[in-house]
Design an enzyme around this catalytic site. Structure first.
Site, short mmCIF file in Angstrom:
data_model
loop_
_atom_site.label_atom_id
_atom_site.label_comp_id
_atom_site.label_asym_id
_atom_site.label_seq_id
_atom_site.Cartn_x
_atom_site.Cartn_y
_atom_site.Cartn_z
CE1 TYR A 11 -0.60 4.11 -1.69
CE2 TYR A 11 0.66 3.25 0.17
CZ TYR A 11 0.29 4.31 -0.66
OH TYR A 11 0.82 5.55 -0.43
CG ASP A 31 -3.68 -9.31 -4.56
OD1 ASP A 31 -2.78 -8.50 -4.30
OD2 ASP A 31 -4.69 -9.43 -3.84
CB THR A 144 6.35 -2.84 9.64
OG1 THR A 144 6.18 -1.72 10.51
CG2 THR A 144 5.95 -4.07 10.42
CB SER A 179 -0.67 -3.51 16.36
OG SER A 179 -0.03 -3.93 15.16
CE1 TYR A 181 1.20 -5.59 8.89
CE2 TYR A 181 1.63 -3.60 10.17
CZ TYR A 181 1.85 -4.38 9.05
OH TYR A 181 2.74 -3.96 8.09
CG HIS A 182 3.21 -3.21 13.94
ND1 HIS A 182 2.08 -2.51 14.29
CD2 HIS A 182 3.79 -2.52 12.93
CE1 HIS A 182 1.98 -1.43 13.53
NE2 HIS A 182 3.00 -1.41 12.69
CE LYS A 185 4.14 -6.89 7.53
NZ LYS A 185 4.23 -7.37 6.15
CB VAL A 211 4.16 3.99 1.93
CG1 VAL A 211 4.44 4.53 0.54
CG2 VAL A 211 5.14 2.87 2.29
CB VAL A 254 -3.31 14.96 16.61
CG1 VAL A 254 -2.12 14.64 17.50
CG2 VAL A 254 -2.87 15.71 15.36
NE ARG A 326 -3.00 3.46 15.76
CZ ARG A 326 -2.38 3.11 14.64
NH1 ARG A 326 -1.12 2.74 14.67
NH2 ARG A 326 -3.01 3.15 13.48
N1 NAD Z 1 1.72 0.73 3.03
C1 NAD Z 1 2.52 0.97 4.05
O1 NAD Z 1 2.62 2.09 4.54
C2 NAD Z 1 3.37 -0.14 4.61
C3 NAD Z 1 4.30 0.17 5.61
C4 NAD Z 1 5.09 -0.86 6.12
C5 NAD Z 1 4.96 -2.15 5.65
N2 NAD Z 1 4.03 -2.41 4.69
C6 NAD Z 1 3.92 -3.80 4.22
O2 NAD Z 1 4.06 -3.80 2.81
C7 NAD Z 1 3.22 -4.79 2.23
C8 NAD Z 1 2.31 -4.15 1.19
O3 NAD Z 1 1.54 -3.14 1.83
P1 NAD Z 1 0.34 -2.43 1.08
O4 NAD Z 1 0.11 -1.14 1.75
O5 NAD Z 1 0.59 -2.49 -0.39
O6 NAD Z 1 -0.85 -3.42 1.48
P2 NAD Z 1 -2.04 -3.94 0.53
O7 NAD Z 1 -3.04 -4.57 1.43
O8 NAD Z 1 -2.52 -2.87 -0.36
O9 NAD Z 1 -1.30 -5.05 -0.33
C9 NAD Z 1 -1.19 -6.39 0.06
C10 NAD Z 1 -1.80 -7.21 -1.06
O10 NAD Z 1 -1.63 -8.60 -0.73
C11 NAD Z 1 -2.82 -9.27 -1.03
N3 NAD Z 1 -2.90 -10.47 -0.15
C12 NAD Z 1 -2.96 -10.50 1.20
N4 NAD Z 1 -3.06 -11.76 1.62
C13 NAD Z 1 -3.06 -12.54 0.52
C14 NAD Z 1 -3.18 -13.94 0.30
N5 NAD Z 1 -3.35 -14.78 1.31
N6 NAD Z 1 -3.12 -14.41 -0.98
C15 NAD Z 1 -2.97 -13.56 -2.03
N7 NAD Z 1 -2.89 -12.21 -1.89
C16 NAD Z 1 -2.94 -11.72 -0.62
C17 NAD Z 1 -3.93 -8.27 -0.74
O11 NAD Z 1 -5.13 -8.56 -1.42
C18 NAD Z 1 -3.30 -6.96 -1.20
O12 NAD Z 1 -3.61 -6.67 -2.56
C19 NAD Z 1 2.46 -5.44 3.37
O13 NAD Z 1 3.12 -6.62 3.75
C20 NAD Z 1 2.55 -4.41 4.46
O14 NAD Z 1 2.47 -4.99 5.73
C21 NAD Z 1 3.23 -1.44 4.17
#
Ligand code: NAD
Length: 397
Positions: A11, A31, A144, A179, A181-182, A185, A211, A254, A326
């Site tokens: 994303y 990726d 995060t 969580s 996940y967090h 990080k 985002v 909500v 949650r």
């Molecule tokens: N989107 C948000 O709101 C947000 C908020 C805070 C932090 N983040 C952090 O930002 C980063 C990007 O977020 P995003 O929303 O784009 O997530 P996303 O899942 O769309 O992007 C992460 C990408 O990394 C790739 N990936 C994961 N593990 C992999 C591996 N082992 N080898 C190769 N590729 C791998 C996935 O296929 C994916 O395309 C993440 O680390 C996420 O935790 C995102």
């Protein structure tokens, strides 16, 4: 600069790749399509289909003449990461490649295990690859705001000065993630801090809030260049999800009292922040932490704003509080600092009714494709974590 973008299909990764490529940098993206595969496995496909990385980079080349190199592979695999680093010889690495969903990480033991192993192993491999192939490169790692949790004191940008029994030291700001996940990080930050101290690496750790949005300057060249746009409870961030819910006539869900307050930012501001971090690197032996969000809102405030924009758009938007899946405080103090990016020159885009209205215009083009049962299947419940039969079998473990 030569820039390696890990998670470049994601994303945020894909829009970042295009923007940095448009700015004249040499870009390689890596990726393994983990995000696409998890969505497919959980039957929560994004709102519209996006071409794969080879197709996306071909469209980008056709539109701009710029080449983006693609490597498909799992960054947990040392051969893959060593190949990526040795071929691209990066000056800068942007590390997005993690499993990014808190609810997914809380589904069951298998999804927890995937999240933990994937996120920690990729970060560790990045650190070892830097040491071996490019010890002077600058790593920009996405963390995060959720690492801090919701403490009852102001949140600083990464560090806190503590005075104890008359002596003082600067420590990492205390972490209390909500969580698994967090928590991965938080573990990433500790790993990075250890190797910054030990090997003198240059690291920027970005504490990013949720985002929203899908438009960037580069995606306006061709709709096929848009990023993923999920609207489900697992991979859809709240504002994106609420916009789709409004368009689908599905009440805005909500969680609990809706007083949960977080820092948000537009996708174009993520790109600005990452570009500012690329162009203003950390120093050797520095773990620089910056809070990456532009405004705070409670969930109730977001729901009201989406309702207002929706009503103007001619939708009949309803808001429906539901039991909170949650474990989190539903009313709390929240005062995080976010001046580091402003000092570097960030000019942020505020969340307005107009921004939401524009998102609704695009989402409504796909309204026939919205599958309501994908929005809130209610699978991810923090207190039912031990049940293992609430998800499909993952072949990715
Ligand atoms: N989107 C948000 O709101 C947000 C908020 C805070 C932090 N983040 C952090 O930002 C980063 C990007 O977020 P995003 O929303 O784009 O997530 P996303 O899942 O769309 O992007 C992460 C990408 O990394 C790739 N990936 C994961 N593990 C992999 C591996 N082992 N080898 C190769 N590729 C791998 C996935 O296929 C994916 O395309 C993440 O680390 C996420 O935790 C995102």
């Amino acid at each position: 600069m030569r820039i390696l973008i890990l998670g470049g299909d994601g994303y945020l990764g894909w829009p970042t790749a295009m923007q940095l490529s448009a700015s004249g940098h040499e870009i390689t993206v890596v990726d393994n399509y983990l995000r696409r595969n998890l969505c497919r496995e959980e039957n929560i496909e994004p709102l519209y289909q996006t071409p794969n990385l080879h197709e996306r980079t071909a469209i980008w080349k056709e539109k701009t003449g710029n080449q983006i190199e693609v490597i498909i592979g799992d960054l947990r695999n040392w051969e893959v990461i060593a190949d990526a680093f040795s071929k691209s010889k990066p000056d800068c690495i942007v590390h997005y490649a993690e499993q990014p969903s808190a609810p997914y990480s809380m589904l069951n033991r298998k999804t927890a295990s995937l999240t933990l192993m994937n996120n920690i192993e990729v970060t560790a491999n990045v650190i070892f690859a830097m040491k071996e192939f490019c010890p002077d490169a600058h790593l920009i790692k996405l963390g995060t705001m959720g690492e801090y949790g919701t403490p009852n004191i102001d949140i600083e940008e990464g560090w806190l000065d503590i005075t104890h029994n008359g002596r003082s030291q600067k420590f990492l700001y205390p972490r209390a993630a909500g969580s698994l996940y967090h928590t991965t990080k938080v573990l990433d930050t500790d790993l990075l801090w250890f190797y910054v101290r030990t090997w003198g690496l240059k690291v920027t750790d970005l504490m990013q809030g949720p985002v929203y949005g899908m438009f960037t300057e580069e995606s306006s060249l061709d709709p096929r260049l848009l990023p993923f746009f999920n609207y489900d409870e697992m991979f859809g961030t709240v504002i994106n999800r609420f916009v789709v819910q409004a368009v689908a006539g599905y009440p805005l869900t909500v969680y609990g009292k809706g007083g949960q307050t977080r820092g948000y930012l537009n996708i174009v501001d993520t790109l600005q922040c990452v570009k500012l971090a690329v162009e203003n690197p950390a120093k050797a032996g520095e773990l620089r932490i910056m809070n990456q969000f532009t405004e705070t809102f409670s969930v109730n405030e977001l729901a009201e704003l989406v309702k207002k924009a929706g009503d103007r758009f001619g939708l009949d938007v309803k808001i429906k509080p539901i039991e909170n899946p949650r474990k989190e405080m539903e009313e709390h103090y929240y005062n995080p600092k976010h001046t580091a990016f402003q000092k570097l020159g960030l000019k942020s885009v505020p969340l307005t009714e107009n921004v939401l209205y524009r998102m609704m215009e695009v989402v409504s083009q796909y309204s026939a494709d919205i599958i309501n049962k994908r929005i809130f299947p209610g699978k991810a419940k923090w207190n039912q974590f031990n049940k293992t039969n609430n998800t499909t079998n993952s072949s990715l473990q």
